[in-house]
Design a protein around this motif. Structure first.
Motif, short mmCIF file in Angstrom:
data_model
loop_
_atom_site.label_atom_id
_atom_site.label_comp_id
_atom_site.label_asym_id
_atom_site.label_seq_id
_atom_site.Cartn_x
_atom_site.Cartn_y
_atom_site.Cartn_z
N ASP A 25 0.86 -1.18 0.00
CA ASP A 25 0.00 0.00 0.00
C ASP A 25 0.90 1.23 0.00
O ASP A 25 2.05 1.17 0.42
N TYR A 96 -4.35 10.87 -2.87
CA TYR A 96 -5.29 9.77 -2.70
C TYR A 96 -4.49 8.49 -2.57
O TYR A 96 -3.48 8.30 -3.26
N GLY A 98 -6.39 5.32 -1.33
CA GLY A 98 -7.29 4.17 -1.22
C GLY A 98 -7.48 3.66 0.18
O GLY A 98 -8.46 3.00 0.50
N VAL A 99 -6.52 3.94 1.06
CA VAL A 99 -6.64 3.62 2.49
C VAL A 99 -6.44 4.91 3.27
O VAL A 99 -5.75 5.82 2.82
N GLY A 100 -7.04 4.97 4.45
CA GLY A 100 -6.99 6.20 5.25
C GLY A 100 -5.77 6.26 6.16
O GLY A 100 -4.67 5.96 5.74
N SER A 106 -8.86 8.14 1.73
CA SER A 106 -9.58 6.95 1.29
C SER A 106 -10.83 7.32 0.49
O SER A 106 -11.18 8.50 0.35
N GLN A 107 -11.52 6.29 0.01
CA GLN A 107 -12.75 6.48 -0.74
C GLN A 107 -13.81 7.18 0.10
O GLN A 107 -14.65 7.93 -0.42
N THR A 186 -9.99 2.39 -6.95
CA THR A 186 -10.92 2.20 -5.82
C THR A 186 -11.81 3.41 -5.59
O THR A 186 -12.57 3.45 -4.62
#
Length: 491
Positions: A25, A96, A98-100, A106-107, A186
């Protein structure tokens, strides 16, 4: 220097301990580690701040390079590997991920600030906010999240005033702010929303060419930027400037050998160095690996020589052993997708499984049977990983089990029709909220399904028009092919 069975076993065990899934990630617990940093020459584009779009399929290393950029220590190592890129002058922030978490976006952030009925301007405002947020963070304002800049993102005068002030500051500091966007597949669960967000981001990227000290870099999947439904007028120029993240055969073997040479276990390094010396091959140091000055990274003949010591020259035995293929080429040919691309995940996954198969030979690291077994495991892993990206894939492949390839397309379509594949797929996608493989929301047809499989490299057409499938997917999907590896071993 005589090699012992223990030496070969130490190397074999090291290969067997390679992670089965080498995914990363951009931020969080699964970022790149310094000891994993391996820098193929052509991958300089992944870090080059002057190249805004890097395209790569799943497993090609997009998130790996994103996380290298995002960490101070790995970025320093990368600066040694690619001294001409000016990486020491970079300040890196994420737009961005995809994970916070503390460093990611994230999304959920998109869903909060870009409503379901959003316009293109709404979507652009969010992406502008991520840039303004990153710029504020680069000035030491760590609490500046994108939500604080949505209003400024909508107002072009306020936005430009803020960006120009950051531009002047960064020039005075002699720094370049690089804002990285990863895991962009994502951003949405439906094609219309994904297109909206992608198109808005690409428009923002195009506009950012006005700034010299604030740069953006997008890591995109091929199907995302090649979507013909995108309407941004400057898209052809962005596509032309995009660079594909690909791995050559020598890159992949260089990765394998450098992992062994860089092992943190002294027993493994010692055994590997003995094998090198016994074959009159050079021993490396860390800098030689990073700067690609070790011949086992770039010299195919040296790589082949070492692979012969690993597993013998051919995949067969006897006078006609060569007809089964060389042990150097076989793993690469059989882990390629329909676009002839091999990813590190598939290649190292094959090697990992091969090193776990059967009894350890006395004077080799791997056996041909082990390599064949490795393909079966790599195929299963690849389909499992693909399922994470495309949750519909197993439901599409399952009805084809037992089909003999290559096959006329109508035969394939009839199998799907008889199995009710498309209706089941639409129902499952609605139940689990995932993106369907039909870019045209009205065209839920078998032809569209096969086109998507071709696009993502799972199927391809032969010159005579028949559909075929690379072994990387065929073996796990249990399709048959004359003269090829069977889906499972018969004992």
């Amino acid at each position: 220097m005589d090699l012992t069975q223990d030496d070969f076993r130490a190397i074999r065990n090291a290969v067997a301990e390679f992670p089965g899934d080498v995914s990363n990630d951009a931020v969080g617990a699964h970022v790149a580690k310094i000891e994993d940093l391996y820098a193929p020459e052509k991958h300089a584009v992944a870090l080059d701040p002057t190249i805004p779009i890097v395209v790569g399929s799943r497993g090609s290393g997009k998130s790996f390079w994103s996380s290298v950029l995002g960490q101070t220590e790995t970025l320093k190592e990368a600066a040694i590997a690619y001294p001409k890129l000016g990486l020491s002058e970079l300040i890196v922030r994420f737009g961005y991920t995809g994970v916070g978490g503390p460093d990611g976006i994230s999304q959920e952030a998109i869903d909060k600030y870009v409503p379901a009925v959003a316009t293109l301007e709404d979507a652009k405002a969010f992406w502008w906010a991520t840039i303004l947020s990153a710029a504020a963070q680069s000035a030491g304002k760590s609490s500046s999240r994108p939500g604080k800049f949505i209003v400024a993102g909508m107002d072009w005068e306020e936005r430009e005033d803020l960006l120009i002030s950051h531009e002047h500051r960064l020039r005075a500091e002699g720094k370049i702010l690089l804002i990285v966007y990863d895991a962009l597949d994502t951003v949405a669960r439906t094609w219309p929303r994904r297109r909206l967000l992608t198109e808005a981001l690409l428009e923002v990227v195009w506009a950012m060419r006005a700034y010299r000290s604030i740069r953006v870099k997008l890591f995109l999947r091929p199907d995302q930027i090649e979507d013909d439904a995108l309407r941004f007028v400057e898209l052809p120029k962005l596509r032309t400037g995009a660079v594909r993240l690909a791995w050559s055969w020598t890159d992949l073997y260089g990765l394998l050998y450098s992992r062994l040479a860089s092992s943190s276990v002294s027993e493994i390094r010692r055994a590997f160095n003995k094998l090198l010396v016994a074959n009159e091959l050079p021993k490396p140091n860390r800098k030689a690996i990073l700067t690609r000055r070790w011949s086992l990274i770039h010299d195919e003949e040296d790589q082949k020589k070492l692979m012969i010591e690993f597993s013998g020259p051919f995949m067969g035995t006897g006078s006609y052993a060569y007809k089964k293929g060389s042990t150097y080429e076989w793993p690469l040919k059989h882990t390629a997708d329909a676009h002839a691309e091999v990813t590190p995940r598939s290649f190292l996954g094959l090697m990992n499984a091969a090193a776990k198969y059967g009894a350890a030979p006395a004077d080799k690291v791997l056996t041909p049977d082990g390599i064949r077994h490795g393909l079966r495991e790599a195929s299963k892993t690849r389909v499992d990983q693909l399922h994470q990206e495309f949750p519909w894939i197993k439901g599409v492949l399952a009805p084809l089990a037992g089909l003999l390839l290559p096959q006329d397309e109508q035969i394939v379509f009839d199998v799907w029709k008889n199995a009710g594949t498309i209706n089941a797929l639409v129902a499952d996608a609605k139940r689990h909220s995932y993106l369907l493989p039909f870019k045209n929301q009205e065209a839920h047809k078998e032809e569209e399904l096969s086109k998507m499989l071709e696009e993502i490299g799972v199927m391809y057409r032969r010159n005579d028009g028949r559909l075929d499938m690379p072994d990387l997917f065929r073996v796990a999907a249990k399709l048959l092919k004359k003269g090829a590896l069977a889906p499972s071993q018969h004992r």
